[in-house]
Write an enzyme that holds these catalytic residues in place. Structure first.
Site, short mmCIF file in Angstrom:
data_model
loop_
_atom_site.label_atom_id
_atom_site.label_comp_id
_atom_site.label_asym_id
_atom_site.label_seq_id
_atom_site.Cartn_x
_atom_site.Cartn_y
_atom_site.Cartn_z
N LEU A 66 1.13 -1.79 -0.22
CA LEU A 66 0.67 0.36 0.04
C LEU A 66 1.13 1.12 0.28
CD1 LEU A 66 -2.89 -0.61 2.19
CD2 LEU A 66 -2.48 -0.71 -0.13
N SER A 194 -7.61 1.50 10.08
CA SER A 194 -8.51 0.44 9.54
C SER A 194 -9.72 0.15 9.52
CB SER A 194 -7.72 -1.50 10.26
OG SER A 194 -8.64 -2.40 9.31
N TYR A 209 -4.06 -6.86 17.12
CA TYR A 209 -4.59 -6.08 15.81
C TYR A 209 -5.39 -5.26 15.14
CZ TYR A 209 -4.39 -4.43 10.61
OH TYR A 209 -4.40 -4.44 9.62
N LYS A 213 -5.00 -0.78 15.87
CA LYS A 213 -5.61 0.24 15.33
C LYS A 213 -6.92 1.19 15.76
CE LYS A 213 -3.10 -1.28 11.08
NZ LYS A 213 -2.48 -0.26 10.89
N THR A 244 -3.79 -7.49 -1.12
CA THR A 244 -2.57 -7.39 -0.42
C THR A 244 -1.71 -8.60 0.21
OG1 THR A 244 -1.90 -6.05 1.52
CG2 THR A 244 -2.55 -4.76 -0.66
N1 LIG Z 1 -3.59 -4.65 3.38
C1 LIG Z 1 -4.97 -4.08 3.01
O1 LIG Z 1 -6.20 -5.19 3.33
C2 LIG Z 1 -4.61 -3.33 4.60
C3 LIG Z 1 -6.40 -2.71 5.76
C4 LIG Z 1 -6.18 -1.64 6.49
C5 LIG Z 1 -5.57 -1.33 7.09
N2 LIG Z 1 -3.66 -1.92 6.82
C6 LIG Z 1 -2.49 -0.87 6.97
O2 LIG Z 1 -2.10 -1.40 5.81
C7 LIG Z 1 -1.34 -0.60 6.15
C8 LIG Z 1 0.19 -1.23 5.22
O3 LIG Z 1 -0.64 -2.24 4.66
P1 LIG Z 1 -0.13 -3.53 3.32
O4 LIG Z 1 -1.20 -4.24 3.39
O5 LIG Z 1 0.90 -2.88 2.58
O6 LIG Z 1 1.06 -4.15 4.27
P2 LIG Z 1 2.48 -4.84 4.10
O7 LIG Z 1 2.81 -5.85 5.09
O8 LIG Z 1 2.98 -5.07 2.22
O9 LIG Z 1 3.66 -3.23 4.49
C9 LIG Z 1 3.87 -3.09 5.87
C10 LIG Z 1 4.99 -2.64 5.97
O10 LIG Z 1 5.34 -2.57 6.89
C11 LIG Z 1 6.88 -2.69 7.14
N3 LIG Z 1 7.85 -3.15 8.75
C12 LIG Z 1 6.76 -3.30 9.50
N4 LIG Z 1 7.13 -3.79 11.09
C13 LIG Z 1 7.99 -2.47 10.82
C14 LIG Z 1 8.50 -1.65 11.13
N5 LIG Z 1 8.86 -1.96 13.16
N6 LIG Z 1 9.55 -0.35 10.86
C15 LIG Z 1 9.01 -0.27 9.97
N7 LIG Z 1 9.07 -1.06 9.01
C16 LIG Z 1 8.45 -1.53 9.27
C17 LIG Z 1 7.05 -4.16 6.69
O11 LIG Z 1 8.05 -4.40 6.68
C18 LIG Z 1 5.98 -3.61 5.28
O12 LIG Z 1 7.05 -3.47 4.28
C19 LIG Z 1 -0.72 -1.64 7.96
O13 LIG Z 1 -0.33 -0.75 8.68
C20 LIG Z 1 -1.58 -2.34 7.50
O14 LIG Z 1 -2.58 -2.54 8.63
C21 LIG Z 1 -3.95 -2.92 5.81
O1 LIG Z 2 -9.54 -5.19 8.54
C1 LIG Z 2 -9.05 -5.22 7.28
C2 LIG Z 2 -7.34 -5.55 7.38
O2 LIG Z 2 -7.05 -4.18 8.63
C3 LIG Z 2 -6.60 -6.21 7.61
O3 LIG Z 2 -5.84 -6.35 6.23
C4 LIG Z 2 -7.09 -6.97 7.83
O4 LIG Z 2 -7.46 -7.45 8.69
C5 LIG Z 2 -5.97 -8.27 8.27
O5 LIG Z 2 -6.23 -9.87 7.92
#
Ligand SMILES: NC(=O)c1ccc[n+]([C@@H]2O[C@H](COP(=O)([O-])OP(=O)(O)OC[C@H]3O[C@@H](n4cnc5c(N)ncnc54)[C@H](O)[C@@H]3O)[C@@H](O)[C@H]2O)c1
Ligand SMILES: OC[C@@H](O)C(O)[C@H](O)CO
Length: 303
Positions: A66, A194, A209, A213, A244
């Site tokens: 993301l 989230s 988690y 959030k 993702t």
């Molecule tokens: N993918 C989804 O559906 C979704 C939904 C809601 C929220 N989110 C939030 O969006 C954000 C990005 O998600 P994503 O799907 O791109 O995940 P992702 O796993 O691709 O990216 C997360 C990144 O954070 C880095 N990271 C983890 N711990 C770290 C630390 N201590 N210091 C620096 N970097 C660190 C990881 O190396 C990774 O590159 C997250 O916070 C996730 O909770 C994602």
């Molecule tokens: O609630 C959606 C996200 O925060 C997240 O991608 C999911 O819950 C992780 O399983």
């Protein structure tokens, strides 16, 4: 660095609205001219592109899916420089090279930073400033998820989720805000919350988690209130289920089907569908959006 220790909320409010006292309804309490309108609201400024993104941005979790998609969107809207902070950039080396190639006029840095480590964050912000000149936008995307029943959860797992998702976001915001205040330029800070902050997920259990959030929703109110006086806006985005790597892997096949079925739009989101609100919050178009959370979930939270 300015010390906030003797500053009360009243001091901050008095400084942010110096033209009026805090009594209600009585216009005779207006004691001076209103502050000037931001330049993008003046007749001259109306001609500019409201969704233009100016200055330099830091993304924590910058090698994540993301983060990279949204960093690209900011570059497409005019961002000058980008610093990607992550524990490990190797997994996204190709995408980062592609960003550099596609935006040859922008500076793109990859810096190894643990977002839970205040010292590393401080040094990385300094390095960003020495390379790019300023920090104007911070997007806190570093995050980790885990699906464990609450009854079985080890204290270490609970602590680790809160440490990275909540404490890491706070420390990143603090490091960036200190720089923005020193620059006296204002800025925009964005937390990745989230829908898990608003609802309990189904079917997967992920209490830690979700709590980590939800804390960000409260934190953005506090920081938005404290830092508005410095021209810093603090908001959050709450994505639903985006397609993702975070949501891939063994054991999640059934969950992915369920997420789609329980969504009014019948599907998960694609990462690019998050970019509209991120550009809004980082551009002048979002100049009066402060302390807000924008949900981008296809309607998952309707049920
Ligand atoms: N993918 C989804 O559906 C979704 C939904 C809601 C929220 N989110 C939030 O969006 C954000 C990005 O998600 P994503 O799907 O791109 O995940 P992702 O796993 O691709 O990216 C997360 C990144 O954070 C880095 N990271 C983890 N711990 C770290 C630390 N201590 N210091 C620096 N970097 C660190 C990881 O190396 C990774 O590159 C997250 O916070 C996730 O909770 C994602
Ligand atoms: O609630 C959606 C996200 O925060 C997240 O991608 C999911 O819950 C992780 O399983």
């Amino acid at each position: 660095m300015p010390s906030p220790s003797n500053t009360t909320q009243d001091d901050l409010r008095a400084r942010s609205i110096p033209h009026m006292t805090l009594s209600t309804g009585d216009t005779s309490s207006m004691t001076g001219p209103p502050p000037p309108m931001p330049h993008y609201l003046t007749s001259e400024g109306r001609a500019i592109k409201r969704f233009a993104v100016e200055g330099n941005a830091i993304f924590t979790g910058g090698a994540g899916t993301l983060a990279l998609v949204n960093a690209r969107a900011l570059l497409e809207h005019g961002l000058s420089g980008l610093a990607l902070f992550d524990l490990d950039h190797s997994k996204s080396a190709q995408e980062i090279q592609a960003l550099k190639a596609d935006f040859p006029n922008a500076r793109v840095l990859s810096i190894k930073v643990d977002a839970t480590n205040a010292e590393q964050l401080g040094s990385a912000v300094k390095l960003t400033v020495s390379e790019l000149g300023s920090v104007d936008i911070l997007c806190c995307f570093a995050g980790v998820v885990g699906c464990t029943h609450a009854i079985d959860m080890a204290p270490s797992e609970w602590k680790s989720r809160l440490e990275i998702n909540t404490t890491g976001s706070f420390l990143s915001a603090q490091a960036a805000a200190r720089q923005m205040i020193a620059q006296n330029t204002g800025g925009s800070i964005l937390f990745l919350a989230s829908i898990s902050a608003h609802r309990t997920n189904y079917p997967q259990p992920q209490a830690a988690y979700n709590a980590s959030k939800a804390a960000l929703l409260s934190l953005k109110y506090s920081l938005a209130a404290e830092w508005a006086v410095h021209g810093i806006r603090v908001n959050s985005v709450s994505p639903g289920y985006m397609d993702t790597v975070l949501n891939e892997g063994s054991g999640l096949e059934e969950a992915r089907r369920t997420w789609g079925e329980r969504n009014p739009m019948g599907r998960m989101g694609v990462p690019e569908e998050l970019t509209g609100v991120v550009v809004l919050l980082c551009s002048q178009a979002g100049g009066y959006v402060n302390g807000a959370d924008l949900v981008v979930d296809g309607g998952q939270c309707c049920f």
